[in-house]
Enzyme design. Sequence first.
Site, PDB file in Angstrom:
ATOM      1  N   HIS A   1       0.845  -1.207   0.000  1.00  0.00           N
ATOM      2  CA  HIS A   1       0.000   0.000   0.000  1.00  0.00           C
ATOM      3  C   HIS A   1       0.870   1.244   0.000  1.00  0.00           C
ATOM      4  CE1 HIS A   1       0.624  -0.735   4.391  1.00  0.00           C
ATOM      5  NE2 HIS A   1       0.695   0.575   4.452  1.00  0.00           N
TER       6      HIS A   1
ATOM      7  N   GLU B   1       7.968   1.132   4.811  1.00  0.00           N
ATOM      8  CA  GLU B   1       7.506   0.068   5.701  1.00  0.00           C
ATOM      9  C   GLU B   1       7.725  -1.258   4.987  1.00  0.00           C
ATOM     10  OE1 GLU B   1       3.269   0.157   6.549  1.00  0.00           O
ATOM     11  OE2 GLU B   1       3.474  -1.262   8.206  1.00  0.00           O
TER      12      GLU B   1
ATOM     13  N   HIS C   1       3.987   7.172   3.677  1.00  0.00           N
ATOM     14  CA  HIS C   1       4.966   6.089   3.502  1.00  0.00           C
ATOM     15  C   HIS C   1       4.528   5.138   2.396  1.00  0.00           C
ATOM     16  CE1 HIS C   1       2.285   4.063   6.560  1.00  0.00           C
ATOM     17  NE2 HIS C   1       2.533   2.998   5.828  1.00  0.00           N
TER      18      HIS C   1
END
Lengths: 134, 134
Positions: B7, B130, B79
């Site tokens: 994502h 991430e 992010h």
Amino acid sequence: MLGRVNHVAIAVPDLAAATAAYNTTLGAKVTAPQALPEHGVTVVFVELPNTKIELLEPLGEGSPIAAFLAKNASGGIHHICYEVEDIIAARDELKKNGARVLGDGEPKIGAHNKPVLFLHPKDFFGTLIELEQV
Amino acid sequence: MLGRVNHVAIAVPDLAAATAAYNTTLGAKVTAPQALPEHGVTVVFVELPNTKIELLEPLGEGSPIAAFLAKNASGGIHHICYEVEDIIAARDELKKNGARVLGDGEPKIGAHNKPVLFLHPKDFFGTLIELEQV
């Protein structure tokens, strides 16, 4: 209207160093750099299984990412590009809903030789959105 | 090492308004909001054919996105989350190559109930990365 995420673009001050970080450190496949003087950038693509990351370095005077890098000296995520089937229909629908299209509102030929438009980040919570007809 | 883009996360000050922008204006499917008090955020997902956008609104005191929104009042791209097969192997390889893992370096259970780690944005040209084990 929104289709696939075509790419996420990251502006960087040093494309060779960024290429090394994505290739060597993060273990991703990165394409050879392409200079696109008509777009004011040099690009490489980080190729991932479902989409790609576009790393952008300014090229020449008046690069469209120069102001962004002046504010974000080490670089940062610059925009997200979504695919649409019909960019004129998408633009007209967006304008009807009050969204602002950057520039003169006419699609330009983007870095992938496809028609693109950018939407005003103030209408989308600080995110610069590119639409690309595929 | 890097797999799919799981994502792209966008921090927003008003999740209801952002949901309307992605759903009504941009014509994308958006999930119902989930409050994740243990992560200090309320999230919705914009579901696209190849990946998803995670819209994040601060929840409660000390939200991990509060400082970002203090600097970027209208919101912004926060992010990018990449999938990895083995988060411990990925972490050890990254540390060997000089990349810094945020926090104590141990994976935490993320918003999708999978182990996650964050990498220092200064090591990746201003991009907060991430990693999520899938």
